[in-house]
Scaffold this motif. Structure first.
Motif, mmCIF file in Angstrom:
data_model
loop_
_atom_site.group_PDB
_atom_site.id
_atom_site.type_symbol
_atom_site.label_atom_id
_atom_site.label_comp_id
_atom_site.label_asym_id
_atom_site.label_seq_id
_atom_site.Cartn_x
_atom_site.Cartn_y
_atom_site.Cartn_z
ATOM 1 N N GLU A 1 56.498 76.193 14.430
ATOM 2 C CA GLU A 1 56.771 74.932 15.117
ATOM 3 C C GLU A 1 58.194 74.459 14.826
ATOM 4 O O GLU A 1 58.886 73.972 15.733
ATOM 5 N N ASP B 1 61.160 73.685 17.439
ATOM 6 C CA ASP B 1 61.880 72.405 17.431
ATOM 7 C C ASP B 1 63.383 72.631 17.317
ATOM 8 O O ASP B 1 64.178 71.954 17.984
ATOM 9 N N GLU C 1 64.774 73.704 20.628
ATOM 10 C CA GLU C 1 64.875 72.556 21.533
ATOM 11 C C GLU C 1 66.071 71.680 21.161
ATOM 12 O O GLU C 1 66.797 71.198 22.036
#
Length: 168
Positions: free
Chosen positions: A110, A114, A117
């Motif tokens: 995750e 992140d 992004e």
């Protein structure tokens, strides 16, 4: 019957062996003691003497030897037990930590997503900043010719705007 004991006298160590049984068996044992010895043992003298005392039966002597050895082994065994208990606690702690590995791996995945992004967002922000800089340059270029007019002209324009807005 058979019994043996290690002893120390003055500066020597001795092994006392007591044997009782049929004459032929006792003679065979004495002959064996004279000719064969345990590996790495040393002896300076072997003597045979008559003994009129009690001698343990071989089964009793075996039990006696077992008891002596157990008395030596019990403290070591207790230490080993305590060490095993400690190791079990350590193993449980390791297992507990390894149970968290799948969750940690998922968290890392995750975080990687992140970060990707965020990198994309940063690229977009850089592009927006470049566009803003170009817009500001364009505005500056538009404003600069107005700086060449006189200060009175600017004041006059401000008054006219205020009048139209009803501020004067």
């Amino acid at each position: 019957m058979f019994e043996a004991h290690n002893t120390e006298s003055d500066s020597n160590q001795e092994v006392l062996v007591f044997v009782d049984g049929e004459d032929k068996a006792v003679e065979a044992f004495c002959a064996l003691a004279k000719t064969k010895r345990p590996a790495r043992s040393e002896s300076s003298n072997i003597a045979f003497e008559e003994f009129d005392g009690d001698i343990m039966k071989i089964g009793e002597y075996a039990q006696f030897c077992s008891t002596v050895q157990l008395n030596k082994a019990i403290p070591v065994l207790l230490d080993m037990r305590d060490d095993l208990k400690e190791m079990k606690g350590d193993i449980k702690a390791v297992r507990k930590n390894t149970d968290m590995i799948p969750q940690i791996s998922e968290d890392i995945k995750e975080m990687k997503t992140d970060i990707k992004e965020m990198k994309t967002d940063i690229k977009e922000m850089k592009t927006d900043i470049k566009e803003m800089k170009e817009d500001l340059k364009g505005l500056r270029d538009d404003i600069q010719p107005g700086y060449g007019t006189s200060f009175r002209q600017v004041q006059s324009d401000v008054r006219a705007i205020k009048q139209q807005l009803g501020m004067l």
